[in-house]
Scaffold this motif. Structure first.
Motif, PDB file in Angstrom:
ATOM      1  N   GLN A 134      46.939  44.346  48.965  1.00 19.15           N
ATOM      2  CA  GLN A 134      46.347  43.323  48.119  1.00 19.15           C
ATOM      3  C   GLN A 134      46.268  43.831  46.691  1.00 19.15           C
ATOM      4  OE1 GLN A 134      42.541  42.483  49.947  1.00 19.15           O
ATOM      5  NE2 GLN A 134      43.395  40.661  50.912  1.00 19.15           N
ATOM      6  N   GLN A 171      45.317  36.781  42.665  1.00 16.08           N
ATOM      7  CA  GLN A 171      45.274  37.551  43.902  1.00 16.08           C
ATOM      8  C   GLN A 171      46.660  37.536  44.543  1.00 16.08           C
ATOM      9  OE1 GLN A 171      42.461  39.112  45.169  1.00 16.08           O
ATOM     10  NE2 GLN A 171      43.784  40.026  46.703  1.00 16.08           N
ATOM     11  N   THR A 189      44.828  42.597  42.801  1.00 15.36           N
ATOM     12  CA  THR A 189      44.140  41.669  41.914  1.00 15.36           C
ATOM     13  C   THR A 189      44.650  41.959  40.516  1.00 15.36           C
ATOM     14  OG1 THR A 189      42.194  41.643  43.332  1.00 15.36           O
ATOM     15  CG2 THR A 189      41.915  40.859  41.073  1.00 15.36           C
ATOM     16  N   ASP A 233      47.340  33.865  45.178  1.00 15.45           N
ATOM     17  CA  ASP A 233      46.134  33.033  45.167  1.00 15.45           C
ATOM     18  C   ASP A 233      45.968  32.277  46.481  1.00 15.45           C
ATOM     19  OD1 ASP A 233      45.641  33.935  42.593  1.00 15.45           O
ATOM     20  OD2 ASP A 233      46.641  32.231  41.657  1.00 15.45           O
TER      21      ASP A 233
END
Length: 119
Positions: free
Chosen positions: A33, A50, A35, A66
């Motif tokens: 992940q 995201q 950000t 996202d």
């Protein structure tokens, strides 16, 4: 007697190749992940984006931005290239950089922070 043992051995080998070794065939799924704080021009605004990249056996199999799955993506080394809603997006997964272009009308660049989830 000797043929019986040989036949049992052959059948055991054949059965193990059909069933497979669960340790050898188990796939490892990892989700990375990111950000990314994308600074958009000309509006001069920052959007936190995201990015989730799912890997199976160290090969990328899906990308979500996202929370939305992208239709298609390609990898050029550590760079993910994709598009979402007419925005062409590049994410450099090693340098942790986001770059995008919205058909020449807007563009963005920003730094990313990585977290790793194992499933």
């Amino acid at each position: 007697m000797r043929w019986t043992r040989l036949l049992i051995l052959v059948l055991a080998v054949a059965a193990s190749s059909l069933v497979g070794n669960p340790v050898a065939t188990a796939s490892t799924v990892k989700i990375k992940q990111f950000t990314c704080a994308a600074f958009y021009l000309p509006t001069r605004s920052i959007w936190n984006r995201q990015v989730d990249i799912q890997y199976q056996n160290s090969q990328p199999v899906s990308v979500h931005i996202d929370g939305l799955p992208v239709y298609t993506f390609s990898m050029a080394g550590p760079v993910v290239m994709t598009a979402l809603d007419n925005e062409r997006i590049q994410i450099h997964t090693q340098a942790l950089l986001w770059t995008s272009d919205f058909r020449g009308v807007a563009s963005s660049q920003g730094a990313c922070v990585e977290t790793v989830k194992n499933n």
